[in-house]
Scaffold this active site. Structure first.
Site, PDB file in Angstrom:
ATOM      1  N   TYR A 229      -9.430  15.123  -7.384  1.00 13.20           N
ATOM      2  CA  TYR A 229      -8.589  14.573  -8.446  1.00 13.20           C
ATOM      3  C   TYR A 229      -7.760  15.669  -9.110  1.00 13.20           C
ATOM      4  CZ  TYR A 229      -7.276  11.724 -12.486  1.00 13.20           C
ATOM      5  OH  TYR A 229      -6.571  11.041 -13.452  1.00 13.20           O
TER       6      TYR A 229
ATOM      7  N   ASN B 260       2.487   5.251 -10.997  1.00 12.79           N
ATOM      8  CA  ASN B 260       1.249   5.120 -11.765  1.00 12.79           C
ATOM      9  C   ASN B 260       0.007   4.993 -10.899  1.00 12.79           C
ATOM     10  OD1 ASN B 260      -0.542   4.101 -14.127  1.00 12.79           O
ATOM     11  ND2 ASN B 260      -0.531   2.393 -12.671  1.00 12.79           N
TER      12      ASN B 260
ATOM     13  N   LYS C 153      -3.633  15.899  -9.117  1.00 10.04           N
ATOM     14  CA  LYS C 153      -2.817  15.874 -10.323  1.00 10.04           C
ATOM     15  C   LYS C 153      -2.012  17.163 -10.492  1.00 10.04           C
ATOM     16  CE  LYS C 153      -3.759  11.737 -11.732  1.00 10.04           C
ATOM     17  NZ  LYS C 153      -2.706  10.699 -11.773  1.00 10.04           N
TER      18      LYS C 153
ATOM     19  N   ASP D  47       0.868  -1.173   0.000  1.00 11.56           N
ATOM     20  CA  ASP D  47       0.000   0.000   0.000  1.00 11.56           C
ATOM     21  C   ASP D  47       0.908   1.228   0.000  1.00 11.56           C
ATOM     22  OD1 ASP D  47      -1.740   2.096   0.463  1.00 11.56           O
ATOM     23  OD2 ASP D  47      -2.910   1.028   1.978  1.00 11.56           O
TER      24      ASP D  47
END
Length: 249
Positions: free
Chosen positions: A155, A87, A159, A60
């Protein structure tokens, strides 16, 4: 790329699985990291490579202790790391910020931002002390690192943070021969053949957008990964040509 060691987080599914298989096909040895042991083993079973060239390590990446154990496994098995592909990601239902649960915010930021930081920190520790010194980190960003979609606070913030992390890693890695770049991929066709769902546009309307096959993404990733140590592709955006990214669409 024979003899090169890569670590892919989120290697049990999606872009992580596709990237791992592409790297293996190109001659890399790949360490697969992710929370689900069974999914990692499925990726390893799909690879046309011997057991000496693929290692599945459940971890994790939100946990500093588990990330340390992951990189200890890389060091113990292979003695070095040439590529980290950060990723692993997390998504949340799109909601107005007033309706975004704190738990969703934490989960997305912990996975995308904290996980990328923890893995990059351990990669620096290994790459800066190995012989020969150096290596490469590629962060998986998104168009949302530059242009948000509606109702995607967690999100989009995550990013954007990855983009900042990419820039500082590229700067701080110079003395050690460690390069860092970011790949931002747009709509990839669902691997199971399902139709692409409609997405909310900036004006609030819904539209089905174009997609690209996953091979366009893995080709771009391999291009970034295969550069010589003195060269870095700092940023690469891979999109369907008609995807509403450039401009006000």
């Amino acid at each position: 790329m024979n003899g090169r060691i890569a670590l892919v987080t989120g290697g049990g599914s999606g872009l992580g699985r596709a990237s791992s298989l592409a790297l293996l096909s190109a001659g890399w040895t790949v360490v697969l990291a992710g929370r689900r042991k069974e999914a990692l083993e499925e990726t390893a079973a799909l690879a046309d490579a011997g057991p000496d060239r693929v290692l599945a390590v459940p971890a994790d990446i939100r946990s500093p202790e588990e990330v340390t154990r992951l990189f200890d496994a890389v060091r113990d098995r292979y003695g070095r790391l040439d590529l980290l592909f950060n990723n692993a990601g997390a998504a949340a239902p799109r909601r107005p910020i007033t309706e975004t649960p704190f738990a969703d915010w934490n989960r997305v930021l912990d996975t995308i931002v904290t996980g990328s930081f923890l893995c990059a920190r351990e990669a620096f520790r290994l790459m800066s002390t190995q012989t020969p010194q150096g290596g490469r980190i590629i962060n998986n960003g998104a168009p949302s690192a530059h242009v948000p979609r509606p109702n995607s606070a967690a999100y989009t913030a995550a990013k954007h943070a990855v983009l900042g992390l990419t820039k500082v890693l590229a700067l701080d890695g110079r003395p050690y021969g460690i390069s860092c770049g970011q790949i931002d991929v747009g709509n990839v066709a669902p691997p199971d053949g399902r139709p692409q769902p409609a997405a909310m546009q900036a004006d609030g309307t819904m539209a089905v957008e174009a997609t690209i096959p996953v091979e366009r993404f893995t080709e771009a990733l391999l291009l970034m990964a295969s550069q010589p140590p003195d060269t870095v592709i700092q940023s690469l955006v891979v999109l369907p040509a008609t995807m509403p990214f450039v401009g006000r669409g």
